[in-house]
Design an enzyme around this catalytic site. Sequence first.
Site, PDB file in Angstrom:
ATOM      1  CE1 TYR A  94     -30.463  71.113  -4.953  1.00  0.00           C
ATOM      2  CE2 TYR A  94     -32.150  71.929  -3.467  1.00  0.00           C
ATOM      3  CZ  TYR A  94     -31.400  72.079  -4.607  1.00  0.00           C
ATOM      4  OH  TYR A  94     -31.577  73.187  -5.397  1.00  0.00           O
ATOM      5  CE  LYS A  99     -34.920  73.409  -7.536  1.00  0.00           C
ATOM      6  NZ  LYS A  99     -34.765  73.106  -6.089  1.00  0.00           N
ATOM      7  CG  HIS A 152     -32.387  70.329 -10.791  1.00  0.00           C
ATOM      8  ND1 HIS A 152     -32.228  69.677  -9.596  1.00  0.00           N
ATOM      9  CD2 HIS A 152     -31.740  71.511 -10.642  1.00  0.00           C
ATOM     10  CE1 HIS A 152     -31.529  70.432  -8.761  1.00  0.00           C
ATOM     11  NE2 HIS A 152     -31.214  71.547  -9.377  1.00  0.00           N
ATOM     12  CG  ASP A 160     -36.186  75.356  -4.084  1.00  0.00           C
ATOM     13  OD1 ASP A 160     -36.927  75.556  -5.067  1.00  0.00           O
ATOM     14  OD2 ASP A 160     -35.058  74.825  -4.180  1.00  0.00           O
TER      15      ASP A 160
END
Length: 277
Positions: free
Chosen positions: A54, A79, A112, A49
């Site tokens: 990120y 996401k 998200h 994930d």
Amino acid sequence: MGRSLTDTTRLHNGVHMPWFGLGVYKAEAGNEVEQAVQAALEVGYRSIDTAAFYQNEEGVGKALKESGVNREQVFVTTKVWNSDQGYESTLQAFEVSRKKLGLEYLDLYLVHWPVKGKYKDTWRALEKLYKDGFVRAIGVSNFQIHHLQDVMNESEIVPMVNQVEYHPYLTQKELQTFCREQQIQLEAWSPLMRGGELLGHSVVAELAQKYGKTPAQVVLRWDLQNEVVTIPKSVRAERIKENSQIFDFQLSQEDMLKIDALNQNKRIGPDPDNFNF
């Protein structure tokens, strides 16, 4: 509930999603995230994930490619970030993420956060991506009941997954019940919280001693027995392996209730009804 690391839950569209996976939030791009993903896949994880936010999708993709594991055997989630939400911008953001990951398709794409005034248009974009075959399942993250109802009232497809902050200090029972009734799979982010506050609790420590497991393993097992998909984050190979060793014991109903009773409605992340980005 999974009986082994490769066991899956069946989403309402028939796609199978592993009960357990690796989260890579705050794993640094480059060697750190690559080594974490490689370690997880070597242990037997089959779910990774990540998210555009990120900033490590390229590393995840590189590790997947170099792992030697067949693409079809790994469930990959990413996401769309808040600043990219909206219909056209979400379609563009998806393509950026897909190329960074180096994949022809994604297994799960999530909204998200429920950005006011945008998340319904974002969801329409996810429906298009799903219908066009670029993603096998679509869902949301950090959505409360009213957000889910809002989407469901104006869309063709019910979200398949809702990934939320979930741990013994924030059990979100009403949300869990609603998702179960609507066949939306609940998934936990930050299942172990941060900083060790939860893992040092006397109840968790006592249960760890009782079952001959670590406090983290007890909490992760509690997730699974509550039928919540869980994706603990670690960049340490030994911890990644340790986190996955939760399929050889079962918490009693009495002990499950002891952990349930720790709920404080305490968040470590933002409130989905009041967040900034």
